[in-house]
Design a protein around this motif. Sequence first.
Motif: not given
Lengths: 506, 177, 357
Positions: A358-374
């Motif tokens: 059971x994750x709290x909000x801090x653990x569950x936060x996922x950064x937004x996906x960005x473009x692949x920089x290879x």
Amino acid sequence: MGFLDRFFKEPSWGVHPDDHKRPAADVPLRILPTPERVYMPLSQHVGGAARPIVVVGQQVLKGQLLADAQGNISAPIHAPVSGTVFAIGDVTAPHASGLPFRAITIESDGQDRWIDTEQVADPFALAPEEIARKAAAAGVVGLGGATFPSAVKFALGKRLKVETLIVNGGECEPYLSSDDRIMRDFADQVVDGVRLVMHAIGAKEALVGIEDNKPEAIAAMRKAAASFSEVKICPVPTRYPMGSDKQLIQTLTGKEVPSNARAAEVGVLVHNVSTCAAVHKAVRLGQPLVERIVTLNGGAIATPGNIYAPLGTLVADLLAFVGLKGDPARLILGGPMMGTPLAHDRIPLVKGASGILAFNAAEAATPEAGPCIRCGTCADACPMGLLPMEMAAHIRVEDFEGAEGYALGDCISCGCCAYVCPSHIPLVQYFSYAKGELMAAERVKLRTDATKRLAEARSARIEREKQEKAEAAARRKAEKDAAAAAKAAAAKAPAKDSGQAQGETV
Amino acid sequence: MLVSVGSLSLMGLALGSMLGAASRYLAVEENPLEAEIQAMLPGSQCGQCGYVGCAQAAAALAKGEAQVTLCPPGGKATAEALAAKLGIKVDLSAVVDSGPQIADVTEEICIGCSRCLKVCPTDAIIGAAKQVHNVIREACTGCSSCVNVCPTEALSLMPIPVTLQHWVWPQPASSAS
Amino acid sequence: MNENLGSPVAAPYTTTSNNPGRIMATVMVALAPSTLYGFWLYGWPSIYLWLITIASAMLGEAFFLRAMDRQASKALTDGSAILTGWLLAVSLPPWAPWWIGAFGGLFGIVLGKHAFGGLGQNLFNPAMVARVALLISFPVQMTSWVGAAPLFAEGSPGPLDGLVILFKGIPAAFDAMTSATTLGFSKTEMSRGVDLLQSAAHAPALSMIGERAGSMGETAAWLIIAGGLMLIIKRIISWHIPVAMLLGVALPAVALNAYDPAHFLDAQTHLMSGGVMLGAFFIATDYVTSPNSPAGRFVFGFGCGLLTYVIRTWAGYPEGVAFAVMLMNALTPIIDNHFRPRIYGRNRKGLPLQVAD
């Protein structure tokens, strides 16, 4: 030279996430008081769902058979508490889809009365097949999460004459410590189970791989295995995904499992430590698999730790037992790297559930996906040597065959790539999506082929019927003609005779 | 200058005529597309497209006489595959895809007339006269031929329910390009 | 407890705090010492040129993202435009006029990067696209080098003189500053029929410290190597491309110099002059435009080095790092296709391993 170790000592694959195992791993095991109701799913394993043999209203004892295995690959289900069968119906499955599956609900009588079990004093006197039979009857499946019926694996190992049993005590997933706990608290059971499994498959040695971040478990297992030279305790480097079969086999034996083959074909078989303990209980004590140790961990839990709980217990009951510090922002079955998201907490505990996070909000936060920089970090981390960024690029444009060309099928969904991705691209979901679509396409193809066969069979049938009708008509006509001819012949018989006579006279 | 213009023109001419010759002498007689398209169609010969059977529909598609959206049982997926195969761009957003469907008998209304049995292209309906009929789910293609002949509207198409075994992961929400 | 409905999100549910912005920032930190040395060595004009190049790269990025209706502020903070501008700036002649930097920054970002689809999509290194475009379009300005004119030293341009140099060209007072690079000098002398053995006496001295004529940030080899090592240790880049590129320059240089020292420069001169060091550690290692398997990276780096040597030795230009990197950039997809890592349980060809009986 600490930093040089990074280049030479560690495996070149995998990742090293913060393990978050302590303090939960060090908290003594707690036993969950029998819940009022348990929901025992019929499908807690790979293969066919079990077939219920109890009826609503029936009294059952703990360990009594509720549903029988159905088919070659299946496992039976037993009552985790004593009480009354309350219902047989749908509950939400511990599955990302949140779809329902069948379960038997039992209302506990609070007494936890065990059914009579058959204890075996010297199981090593039994035939190997008998060990497999007892494990199968007890509903033992792989408890590491794969939930493959263990007895089927025993038979496979026996048939392919496996020499080495690998016992998986890696538990590389962060947050989880249920295997750690079972090795610390029940090392004797685990080692006895290991020896029983060796007996069942005819293996000559067992290598118990334990990540070196669990020194207490290593010490306990060494002590328990001290008098059995064939059981070797092998600490392995802490590196995710060390607990994956293929990586553990490679680390312990140097062997690689060919991509289209099973581990048994290179002479090894992998079983989890918890599975071995379950085999011990099934064979020596005759107890079916109705309880397990489950880790409850995560920032939203007040008293994280390991709980000994009956199967079928609702996640809600487990969470209530350990207490919550506010609403969890995310519920996960299993570990954070490969776990399954749970839509809510009215979901039963199943055999393969090693942890509930059971994750709290801090653990569950996922950064937004960005473009692949290879950057290639994903390829460096992939324990299978795949190229995640190339596969994802193909899948993004729905080119699933292109992704297959990069061996998408070899992906073990360990999550290393998505974990290290600096752009936080949900690579594993891309792969799961593509694998699902490919499987669906395969199903459609099979269905289309089946349809074609059916349509052809139908036209053949219609053709045949038409022909048979025509033949029957022709036959009838012929019979009629024949009859008519016979009649005519009978009538004309004298004339014919006279004709003959005439002929003779010519 | 003149030399380069001349040589380029010559090269163009030579290569062009080679291509022309190749297209004439190496031309494939039979249209292989037709067979490939036929393989993509459901093959139940249900006739909903307006052609006699799938082979005829495939021929029409290969000639460009038919729309890729012609096949109701195939749904959006087949239309997409056909469009990709034929290299045409079709706006499929208008195609209402109810997902794969199969026929279902409402047992209370079925009078056992057995008309549906005769039209089912895959023999997916079992039953006899004066008996309640039933659909074999695995064999039904959802072509709706039976729905059209049922005198009591006991037959209807139902979407195939998604089960744990058939569920697939959706595409990631944030598919950043 | 709230029901978490909607589309499920797949594992993993944990990740690193790494992000592209942090990677770019680390590269900038690694690049900073050699750039600061360049500022010190070439004085105020170089500082202004650096600022203008980066500003125009960021302007290009912001303008393009706005035109594409994407959020400009977020993409700007990932630092990739700054890094592109920075890499371009340090590869420019330090006293180049302002419009070289401004045009280069815009050209690199707009045509080198966004024309291909933005971050992660470009085939060629944007900084090198801009540098090559500038070199071809403005060969005079792009090959006008100056000798050392350290900040605050006697006779060096002050802050105001710097502005004059940037916007009006190099005034007569500082004409004496102009100088030739070792590579340029040798090439010119060779074309006049003076072989290397004769011209060596007058050739501009090489310096490990970096006190020589050259692009703004390419001269301090030791600072570049230090920065590059930091990137390797921090695992931002792998060692394959730098090592292979340096080998690609050094091996043919050693061989041909041994064969005919009068016509082929020695390896040390090759490694210590021009942009080889900068190219090996900071330019060829660009993620987007380099291969992603170790073997592929090695081949790529070696190709960059070899092509650099070939262009320097036989082509018309005295320096070839930018051309070499761009040519190898074009080969990256092919290298990627041919040098895939071996998959577990499969052989190098990608076929499943045989089960040994």
